[in-house]
Enzyme design. Structure first.
Site, PDB file in Angstrom:
ATOM      1  N   ARG A  12       0.937  -1.189  -0.092  1.00 14.64           N
ATOM      2  CA  ARG A  12      -0.011  -0.020   0.103  1.00 14.64           C
ATOM      3  C   ARG A  12       0.888   1.129  -0.092  1.00 14.64           C
ATOM      4  O   ARG A  12       2.230   1.137   0.095  1.00 14.64           O
ATOM      5  CB  ARG A  12      -0.902  -0.105   1.064  1.00 14.64           C
ATOM      6  CG  ARG A  12      -0.350  -0.040   2.671  1.00 14.64           C
ATOM      7  CD  ARG A  12      -1.091  -0.203   3.750  1.00 14.64           C
ATOM      8  NE  ARG A  12      -0.735  -0.295   4.849  1.00 14.64           N
ATOM      9  CZ  ARG A  12      -0.551   0.503   5.769  1.00 14.64           C
ATOM     10  NH1 ARG A  12      -1.000   1.697   5.517  1.00 14.64           N
ATOM     11  NH2 ARG A  12      -0.069   0.189   7.155  1.00 14.64           N
ATOM     12  N   ILE A  14       3.045   4.538  -0.425  1.00 10.86           N
ATOM     13  CA  ILE A  14       4.169   4.922  -1.560  1.00 10.86           C
ATOM     14  C   ILE A  14       4.695   3.738  -1.992  1.00 10.86           C
ATOM     15  O   ILE A  14       5.083   3.372  -3.351  1.00 10.86           O
ATOM     16  CB  ILE A  14       5.220   5.550  -0.995  1.00 10.86           C
ATOM     17  CG1 ILE A  14       4.795   7.086  -0.431  1.00 10.86           C
ATOM     18  CG2 ILE A  14       6.719   5.638  -1.649  1.00 10.86           C
ATOM     19  CD1 ILE A  14       5.538   8.154   0.464  1.00 10.86           C
ATOM     20  N   ARG A  34       2.193  -8.030   5.174  1.00  8.77           N
ATOM     21  CA  ARG A  34       2.241  -8.637   6.582  1.00  8.77           C
ATOM     22  C   ARG A  34       1.005  -9.412   6.742  1.00  8.77           C
ATOM     23  O   ARG A  34       0.429  -9.221   7.858  1.00  8.77           O
ATOM     24  CB  ARG A  34       2.693  -7.538   7.800  1.00  8.77           C
ATOM     25  CG  ARG A  34       4.071  -7.025   7.769  1.00  8.77           C
ATOM     26  CD  ARG A  34       4.257  -6.425   8.849  1.00  8.77           C
ATOM     27  NE  ARG A  34       3.371  -5.002   8.822  1.00  8.77           N
ATOM     28  CZ  ARG A  34       3.466  -4.170   9.913  1.00  8.77           C
ATOM     29  NH1 ARG A  34       4.227  -4.574  10.872  1.00  8.77           N
ATOM     30  NH2 ARG A  34       2.800  -3.081   9.682  1.00  8.77           N
ATOM     31  N   ASP A  48       7.522  -9.681   7.703  1.00 11.81           N
ATOM     32  CA  ASP A  48       7.737  -8.574   8.560  1.00 11.81           C
ATOM     33  C   ASP A  48       9.253  -8.306   8.493  1.00 11.81           C
ATOM     34  O   ASP A  48      10.286  -8.987   8.839  1.00 11.81           O
ATOM     35  CB  ASP A  48       7.106  -8.935  10.055  1.00 11.81           C
ATOM     36  CG  ASP A  48       7.480  -7.899  10.955  1.00 11.81           C
ATOM     37  OD1 ASP A  48       8.083  -7.070  10.876  1.00 11.81           O
ATOM     38  OD2 ASP A  48       6.471  -7.846  11.748  1.00 11.81           O
ATOM     39  N   TYR A 140      11.893   8.877  14.810  1.00 12.80           N
ATOM     40  CA  TYR A 140      11.701   8.721  13.221  1.00 12.80           C
ATOM     41  C   TYR A 140      12.796   9.431  12.378  1.00 12.80           C
ATOM     42  O   TYR A 140      13.557   8.878  11.761  1.00 12.80           O
ATOM     43  CB  TYR A 140      10.417   9.304  12.924  1.00 12.80           C
ATOM     44  CG  TYR A 140       9.815   9.385  11.312  1.00 12.80           C
ATOM     45  CD1 TYR A 140       9.436   7.944  11.118  1.00 12.80           C
ATOM     46  CD2 TYR A 140      10.077  10.334  10.651  1.00 12.80           C
ATOM     47  CE1 TYR A 140       9.188   8.032   9.396  1.00 12.80           C
ATOM     48  CE2 TYR A 140       9.518  10.255   9.105  1.00 12.80           C
ATOM     49  CZ  TYR A 140       8.997   9.096   8.613  1.00 12.80           C
ATOM     50  OH  TYR A 140       8.772   8.946   7.479  1.00 12.80           O
TER      51      TYR A 140
HETATM   52  P1  NDP Z   1       1.969   3.630   4.856  1.00 11.03           P
HETATM   53  O1  NDP Z   1       1.668   3.898   6.386  1.00 11.03           O
HETATM   54  O2  NDP Z   1       0.843   3.902   4.193  1.00 11.03           O
HETATM   55  O3  NDP Z   1       2.524   2.267   4.543  1.00 11.03           O
HETATM   56  C1  NDP Z   1       3.543   1.681   5.297  1.00 11.03           C
HETATM   57  C2  NDP Z   1       4.077   0.463   4.749  1.00 11.03           C
HETATM   58  O4  NDP Z   1       5.079  -0.242   5.622  1.00 11.03           O
HETATM   59  C3  NDP Z   1       2.871  -0.668   4.664  1.00 11.03           C
HETATM   60  O5  NDP Z   1       2.916  -1.381   3.515  1.00 11.03           O
HETATM   61  C4  NDP Z   1       3.296  -1.424   6.053  1.00 11.03           C
HETATM   62  O6  NDP Z   1       2.865  -2.745   5.723  1.00 11.03           O
HETATM   63  C5  NDP Z   1       4.803  -1.333   5.965  1.00 11.03           C
HETATM   64  N1  NDP Z   1       5.498  -1.780   7.029  1.00 11.03           N
HETATM   65  C6  NDP Z   1       5.297  -1.117   8.131  1.00 11.03           C
HETATM   66  N2  NDP Z   1       6.176  -1.932   9.023  1.00 11.03           N
HETATM   67  C7  NDP Z   1       6.451  -3.059   8.340  1.00 11.03           C
HETATM   68  C8  NDP Z   1       7.228  -4.025   8.958  1.00 11.03           C
HETATM   69  N3  NDP Z   1       7.770  -4.289  10.073  1.00 11.03           N
HETATM   70  N4  NDP Z   1       7.380  -5.165   8.042  1.00 11.03           N
HETATM   71  C9  NDP Z   1       6.907  -5.133   6.731  1.00 11.03           C
HETATM   72  N5  NDP Z   1       6.363  -3.843   6.071  1.00 11.03           N
HETATM   73  C10 NDP Z   1       6.182  -2.873   7.260  1.00 11.03           C
HETATM   74  O7  NDP Z   1       3.157   4.618   4.735  1.00 11.03           O
HETATM   75  P2  NDP Z   1       3.695   5.418   3.424  1.00 11.03           P
HETATM   76  O8  NDP Z   1       3.333   4.728   2.233  1.00 11.03           O
HETATM   77  O9  NDP Z   1       3.324   6.933   3.587  1.00 11.03           O
HETATM   78  O10 NDP Z   1       5.219   5.495   3.714  1.00 11.03           O
HETATM   79  C11 NDP Z   1       6.073   4.641   3.110  1.00 11.03           C
HETATM   80  C12 NDP Z   1       7.677   5.086   3.344  1.00 11.03           C
HETATM   81  O11 NDP Z   1       7.712   6.521   2.982  1.00 11.03           O
HETATM   82  C13 NDP Z   1       7.976   5.016   4.747  1.00 11.03           C
HETATM   83  O12 NDP Z   1       9.060   4.424   4.955  1.00 11.03           O
HETATM   84  C14 NDP Z   1       7.722   6.541   5.216  1.00 11.03           C
HETATM   85  O13 NDP Z   1       8.667   6.574   6.306  1.00 11.03           O
HETATM   86  C15 NDP Z   1       8.217   7.220   4.020  1.00 11.03           C
HETATM   87  N6  NDP Z   1       7.838   8.590   3.802  1.00 11.03           N
HETATM   88  C16 NDP Z   1       6.452   8.771   3.736  1.00 11.03           C
HETATM   89  C17 NDP Z   1       6.024  10.159   4.001  1.00 11.03           C
HETATM   90  C18 NDP Z   1       4.592  10.477   3.716  1.00 11.03           C
HETATM   91  O14 NDP Z   1       4.487  11.613   3.903  1.00 11.03           O
HETATM   92  N7  NDP Z   1       3.694   9.507   3.556  1.00 11.03           N
HETATM   93  C19 NDP Z   1       6.881  11.204   3.937  1.00 11.03           C
HETATM   94  C20 NDP Z   1       8.324  10.763   4.020  1.00 11.03           C
HETATM   95  C21 NDP Z   1       8.728   9.493   4.087  1.00 11.03           C
HETATM   96  P3  NDP Z   1       1.348  -3.073   6.182  1.00 11.03           P
HETATM   97  O15 NDP Z   1       0.386  -2.945   5.363  1.00 11.03           O
HETATM   98  O16 NDP Z   1       1.637  -4.585   6.845  1.00 11.03           O
HETATM   99  O17 NDP Z   1       1.153  -2.300   7.580  1.00 11.03           O
END
Ligand code: NDP
Length: 233
Positions: A12, A14, A34, A48, A140
């Site tokens: 999901r 980005i 996950r 994970d 973070y």
């Molecule tokens: P979301 O919260 O929409 O999605 C996070 C994703 O990371 C999900 O697919 C989630 O999986 C996965 N995830 C989290 N923890 C784990 C884990 N332990 N193991 C496997 N998968 C994991 O976030 P975004 O799409 O917004 O963010 C994506 C990246 O971009 C992140 O690294 C975030 O820090 C970075 N970012 C985002 C910004 C923003 O404004 N949105 C700005 C700057 C950076 P699951 O569906 O299972 O929870």
């Protein structure tokens, strides 16, 4: 040429936009999830990223399906915001583990196949916050700043083998992660020259570039995709 691409957290947000963009240009794309299952048309591996054994097994599954990972996008990440005085050690280490140590886990595992192939692209999704800091985001910001040092060290170690390591630093992007920040976001837009939040597809475009042959001489770079929010950092 069709490459084997793995996007962590590609189920999901980005990560999904990045996965779809690589798939659209004909690459073989796998995403980790996950338990949500794989999005339509993409190959999903349950993983994970805080668990080294699951990371190893996920890579083995991708190798069986698509061959060794040639383009790694380390995107999975979490936030757990609170002010420094209130932040528990558990909150600090949990975010570091998911955002930084996990990136080390996947980069190390990916490097095995890339070294054998003498070609590889690692792309780490950091944040504008990693460079400028953010109140309530000590954990973070530390994790996202750490990715820069990590990527640059990988770039130095593996550069001579045609393996590049780069960082994308997104600004505010509309996803689940920022959905609950809507009011804060509206106030923050005054600091963004573009005057709006970004879309996941705008991060995906940068990732596709860094994974392309056109970016073969780009390594150790931090590419901001933030509407100008972090200029100078
Ligand atoms: P979301 O919260 O929409 O999605 C996070 C994703 O990371 C999900 O697919 C989630 O999986 C996965 N995830 C989290 N923890 C784990 C884990 N332990 N193991 C496997 N998968 C994991 O976030 P975004 O799409 O917004 O963010 C994506 C990246 O971009 C992140 O690294 C975030 O820090 C970075 N970012 C985002 C910004 C923003 O404004 N949105 C700005 C700057 C950076 P699951 O569906 O299972 O929870």
């Amino acid at each position: 040429m069709s490459r084997s691409v793995l996007v962590t957290g590609g189920n999901r947000g980005i990560g999904l936009a990045i996965a779809r963009a690589f798939a659209e240009q004909g690459d073989k794309v796998a995403v980790t999830h996950r338990g949500s299952g794989a999005p339509d048309g993409l190959f999903g591996v349950r993983c994970d990223v805080t668990d080294a054994a699951q990371v190893d097994e996920a890579f083995s599954e991708v190798e069986r399906q698509h061959g060794p990972v040639e383009i790694l996008v380390s995107n999975a990440g979490i936030t757990d915001d609170t002010l420094l005085l209130r932040m528990t050690e558990e909150q600090f280490t949990r975010v570091i583990d998911a955002n930084l140590t996990a990136a080390y886990r996947v980069a190390k595992r990916a490097s095995m196949g890339m070294l054998r192939k003498r070609w590889g692209r690692m792309i780490f999704i950091s944040s504008v916050i990693g460079l400028s800091g953010g109140p309530g985001q000590v954990n973070y910001a530390a994790s996202k700043a750490g990715l820069v040092g990590m990527a640059r060290s990988v770039a130095r170690e593996l550069g001579s083998r045609n393996i590049t390591a780069n960082v994308i630093a997104p600004g505010f992007i509309e996803t689940d992660m920022t959905a609950h920040l809507k009011e804060k976001l509206d106030a923050e837009m005054a600091r963004v020259p573009a005057g709006r939040a970004g879309k996941p597809e705008e991060i995906a475009a940068a990732a596709v570039f860094l994974g392309s042959d056109a970016a073969s001489y780009v390594t150790g770079a931090v590419l901001p995709v933030d509407g100008g929010m972090g200029m100078g950092h």
